[in-house]
Enzyme design. Structure first.
Site, PDB file in Angstrom:
ATOM      1  N   ASP A  22       0.875  -1.169   0.000  1.00  0.00           N
ATOM      2  CA  ASP A  22       0.000   0.000   0.000  1.00  0.00           C
ATOM      3  C   ASP A  22       0.915   1.222   0.000  1.00  0.00           C
ATOM      4  O   ASP A  22       1.447   1.604   1.043  1.00  0.00           O
ATOM      5  CB  ASP A  22      -0.897  -0.041   1.254  1.00  0.00           C
ATOM      6  N   VAL A  23       1.120   1.775  -1.194  1.00  0.00           N
ATOM      7  CA  VAL A  23       2.032   2.914  -1.318  1.00  0.00           C
ATOM      8  C   VAL A  23       1.225   4.204  -1.190  1.00  0.00           C
ATOM      9  O   VAL A  23       0.462   4.572  -2.087  1.00  0.00           O
ATOM     10  CB  VAL A  23       2.775   2.876  -2.671  1.00  0.00           C
ATOM     11  N   GLY A  24       1.355   4.856  -0.032  1.00  0.00           N
ATOM     12  CA  GLY A  24       0.683   6.131   0.185  1.00  0.00           C
ATOM     13  C   GLY A  24       1.675   7.271   0.050  1.00  0.00           C
ATOM     14  O   GLY A  24       2.872   7.053  -0.169  1.00  0.00           O
ATOM     15  N   ASN A  25       1.205   8.494   0.186  1.00  0.00           N
ATOM     16  CA  ASN A  25       2.081   9.653   0.013  1.00  0.00           C
ATOM     17  C   ASN A  25       3.058   9.846   1.173  1.00  0.00           C
ATOM     18  O   ASN A  25       4.078  10.496   1.004  1.00  0.00           O
ATOM     19  CB  ASN A  25       1.245  10.918  -0.182  1.00  0.00           C
ATOM     20  N   SER A  26       2.751   9.273   2.333  1.00  0.00           N
ATOM     21  CA  SER A  26       3.675   9.390   3.478  1.00  0.00           C
ATOM     22  C   SER A  26       4.403   8.088   3.760  1.00  0.00           C
ATOM     23  O   SER A  26       5.568   8.097   4.119  1.00  0.00           O
ATOM     24  CB  SER A  26       2.914   9.793   4.748  1.00  0.00           C
ATOM     25  N   GLY A  67      -7.561   7.307  -7.378  1.00  0.00           N
ATOM     26  CA  GLY A  67      -6.417   6.702  -6.692  1.00  0.00           C
ATOM     27  C   GLY A  67      -6.675   5.224  -6.384  1.00  0.00           C
ATOM     28  O   GLY A  67      -7.770   4.863  -5.938  1.00  0.00           O
ATOM     29  N   ALA A  68      -5.643   4.390  -6.603  1.00  0.00           N
ATOM     30  CA  ALA A  68      -5.798   2.950  -6.347  1.00  0.00           C
ATOM     31  C   ALA A  68      -6.157   2.697  -4.882  1.00  0.00           C
ATOM     32  O   ALA A  68      -6.916   1.770  -4.561  1.00  0.00           O
ATOM     33  CB  ALA A  68      -4.504   2.222  -6.706  1.00  0.00           C
ATOM     34  N   ASP A  69      -5.630   3.534  -3.974  1.00  0.00           N
ATOM     35  CA  ASP A  69      -5.933   3.323  -2.541  1.00  0.00           C
ATOM     36  C   ASP A  69      -7.431   3.485  -2.260  1.00  0.00           C
ATOM     37  O   ASP A  69      -8.003   2.774  -1.429  1.00  0.00           O
ATOM     38  CB  ASP A  69      -5.108   4.256  -1.649  1.00  0.00           C
ATOM     39  N   LEU A  70      -8.063   4.394  -2.998  1.00  0.00           N
ATOM     40  CA  LEU A  70      -9.491   4.626  -2.777  1.00  0.00           C
ATOM     41  C   LEU A  70     -10.303   3.423  -3.254  1.00  0.00           C
ATOM     42  O   LEU A  70     -11.279   3.007  -2.605  1.00  0.00           O
ATOM     43  CB  LEU A  70      -9.944   5.904  -3.505  1.00  0.00           C
TER      44      LEU A  70
HETATM   45  N1  LIG Z   1       4.883   6.812  12.909  1.00  0.00           N
HETATM   46  C1  LIG Z   1       4.249   7.975  12.716  1.00  0.00           C
HETATM   47  N2  LIG Z   1       4.307   8.953  13.631  1.00  0.00           N
HETATM   48  C2  LIG Z   1       3.650  10.114  13.446  1.00  0.00           C
HETATM   49  N3  LIG Z   1       2.896  10.415  12.360  1.00  0.00           N
HETATM   50  C3  LIG Z   1       2.827   9.497  11.426  1.00  0.00           C
HETATM   51  C4  LIG Z   1       3.470   8.218  11.535  1.00  0.00           C
HETATM   52  N4  LIG Z   1       3.165   7.501  10.448  1.00  0.00           N
HETATM   53  C5  LIG Z   1       2.335   8.286   9.700  1.00  0.00           C
HETATM   54  N5  LIG Z   1       2.153   9.473  10.281  1.00  0.00           N
HETATM   55  C6  LIG Z   1       1.328  10.558   9.732  1.00  0.00           C
HETATM   56  O1  LIG Z   1       0.144   9.970   9.212  1.00  0.00           O
HETATM   57  C7  LIG Z   1      -0.125  10.464   7.899  1.00  0.00           C
HETATM   58  C8  LIG Z   1      -0.013   9.340   6.913  1.00  0.00           C
HETATM   59  O2  LIG Z   1      -0.787   8.275   7.324  1.00  0.00           O
HETATM   60  P1  LIG Z   1      -0.843   6.940   6.462  1.00  0.00           P
HETATM   61  O3  LIG Z   1      -2.039   6.210   6.947  1.00  0.00           O
HETATM   62  O4  LIG Z   1       0.462   6.247   6.499  1.00  0.00           O
HETATM   63  O5  LIG Z   1      -1.159   7.536   5.041  1.00  0.00           O
HETATM   64  P2  LIG Z   1      -0.587   7.477   3.563  1.00  0.00           P
HETATM   65  O6  LIG Z   1      -1.258   6.264   3.006  1.00  0.00           O
HETATM   66  O7  LIG Z   1      -1.065   8.753   2.988  1.00  0.00           O
HETATM   67  O8  LIG Z   1       0.896   7.344   3.547  1.00  0.00           O
HETATM   68  C9  LIG Z   1       0.909  11.522   7.589  1.00  0.00           C
HETATM   69  O9  LIG Z   1       0.351  12.786   7.812  1.00  0.00           O
HETATM   70  C10 LIG Z   1       2.037  11.201   8.554  1.00  0.00           C
HETATM   71  O10 LIG Z   1       2.731  12.351   8.936  1.00  0.00           O
HETATM   72  C1  LIG Z   2      -6.437  11.386  -2.607  1.00  0.00           C
HETATM   73  C2  LIG Z   2      -5.054  10.801  -2.455  1.00  0.00           C
HETATM   74  C3  LIG Z   2      -4.032  11.950  -2.519  1.00  0.00           C
HETATM   75  C4  LIG Z   2      -4.941  10.113  -1.081  1.00  0.00           C
HETATM   76  O1  LIG Z   2      -3.601   9.732  -0.854  1.00  0.00           O
HETATM   77  P1  LIG Z   2      -3.065   9.205   0.585  1.00  0.00           P
HETATM   78  O2  LIG Z   2      -3.617  10.090   1.639  1.00  0.00           O
HETATM   79  O3  LIG Z   2      -3.586   7.795   0.731  1.00  0.00           O
HETATM   80  O4  LIG Z   2      -1.581   9.198   0.483  1.00  0.00           O
HETATM   81  C5  LIG Z   2      -4.773   9.722  -3.555  1.00  0.00           C
HETATM   82  O5  LIG Z   2      -5.786   8.770  -3.537  1.00  0.00           O
HETATM   83  C6  LIG Z   2      -4.673  10.329  -4.934  1.00  0.00           C
HETATM   84  O6  LIG Z   2      -3.663  10.887  -5.303  1.00  0.00           O
HETATM   85  N1  LIG Z   2      -5.743  10.203  -5.740  1.00  0.00           N
HETATM   86  C7  LIG Z   2      -5.795  10.674  -7.087  1.00  0.00           C
HETATM   87  C8  LIG Z   2      -7.002  11.555  -7.337  1.00  0.00           C
HETATM   88  C9  LIG Z   2      -8.342  10.853  -7.183  1.00  0.00           C
HETATM   89  O7  LIG Z   2      -8.432   9.808  -6.566  1.00  0.00           O
HETATM   90  O8  LIG Z   2      -9.348  11.354  -7.717  1.00  0.00           O
END
Ligand SMILES: Nc1ncnc2c1ncn2[C@@H]1O[C@H](COP(=O)(O)OP(=O)(O)O)[C@@H](O)[C@H]1O
Ligand SMILES: CC(C)(COP(=O)(O)O)[C@@H](O)C(=O)NCCC(=O)O
Length: 263
Positions: free
Chosen positions: A6-10, A108-111
């Site tokens: 699950d590749v998210g932005n953080s 977004g694939a995560d959605l």
């Molecule tokens: N270990 C951590 N400690 C504090 N904040 C965190 C930690 N891991 C993630 N976060 C915060 O949670 C958010 C990302 O959550 P996450 O569910 O991992 O989302 P994404 O799928 O967007 O990467 C970010 O705002 C990040 O700063």
């Molecule tokens: C909305 C999001 C930024 C969420 O990202 P996340 O918080 O999971 O890192 C991501 O799903 C995204 O870039 N979506 C593309 C635009 C869309 O879904 O319409």
């Protein structure tokens, strides 16, 4: 065993999923764009070893990513080092849901994975997946089994970073519930605005989505399931009565369902 990314932005979350969709173990690494395919190889091999698995125990790999540069490196890693079949969630995948947005390819694939997880848990009932990550997202599955649409709001930490960046005197604060909505020092004032403001935003969006779904279905009592997930999901769910159940592994559950529909 399925290996899921699950590749998210953080963060990149890597999970080992059993046949029943249960997460055997998972690890979280930061979403650094400069990481190479060979580094992913080291991380994943260590992760498998820690769990006393070998590659032969892995039937396949599935990736949900919203960070294209990381998707690219992960693909190179899998092509170069791994023999097992892999799938990258994208347009055309069978999800059990009809994607009924105006531009499905931009979703977004995560959605999609969160919606698939929520739809599985709701046993086909309309549902909303609320994910508290870098962004806070509300993905809606209607009573026709369609992923109808999404609301995207800034995540709470994303909002804080922006607030600090755009002001001279404000500093980062620990994100916790303020004692009062009337902050009597700067840190508490930021918490009052940010945390309570975010809670209000989230509850308002959910109420609006519930109202619109019920109106469209012509049923004011329509049962709509809510699931919260993501790093801040537990925190918000604990402080609100309208965010449904907290499902830490909602996205992985969705990926498991999607994998099974596509093999
Ligand atoms: N270990 C951590 N400690 C504090 N904040 C965190 C930690 N891991 C993630 N976060 C915060 O949670 C958010 C990302 O959550 P996450 O569910 O991992 O989302 P994404 O799928 O967007 O990467 C970010 O705002 C990040 O700063
Ligand atoms: C909305 C999001 C930024 C969420 O990202 P996340 O918080 O999971 O890192 C991501 O799903 C995204 O870039 N979506 C593309 C635009 C869309 O879904 O319409």
């Amino acid at each position: 065993m399925l290996l899921a990314f699950d590749v998210g932005n953080s963060n990149v979350k890597i999970g080992l999923l059993g046949e029943d969709g249960r997460v055997h173990d998972k690890m979280r690494i930061s979403s650094q764009l400069q990481r190479t395919a060979d580094e992913y190889n080291v991380f994943v091999n260590q992760f498998l070893q820690q769990n006393q698995f070998v590659w032969q125990d892995i039937e396949g790999i599935i990736i949900s990513s919203v960070v294209p540069l990381i998707t690219g490196e992960l693909s190179i890693f899998l092509e170069k080092h791994v023999e097992q079949p892999y799938a990258i969630l994208g347009p055309g995948a069978k999800t059990g849901l009809k994607i009924n947005t105006e531009h499905p390819h931009e979703l977004g694939a995560d959605l999609v994975a969160n919606a698939a997880g929520a739809y599985y848990l709701s046993q086909g009932k309309p549902c909303i997946a609320i994910a508290f990550g870098t962004a806070t997202t509300f993905t809606v599955v209607n009573s026709r089994s369609e992923l109808q649409g999404v609301a995207i709001a800034p995540g709470v930490e994303t909002a804080l970073v922006s607030l600090v960046k755009n002001t001279a005197l404000l500093r980062q604060v620990k994100l916790e519930m303020p004692r009062s909505s009337i902050g009597r020092n700067t840190q508490e004032a930021i918490r009052a605005g940010l945390i309570l403001g975010n809670l209000g935003t989230v509850e308002y969006i959910v109420q609006q989505q519930l109202r619109e779904l019920r109106q469209a279905a012509g049923d004011p009592e329509l049962d709509i399931k809510l699931y919260s997930t993501g790093f801040f999901g537990k925190f918000y769910q604990q402080h609100s009565h309208c965010l449904g159940e907290f499902e830490e592994d909602l996205l992985f559950l969705g990926l498991q369902q999607i994998w099974q529909k596509n093999i």
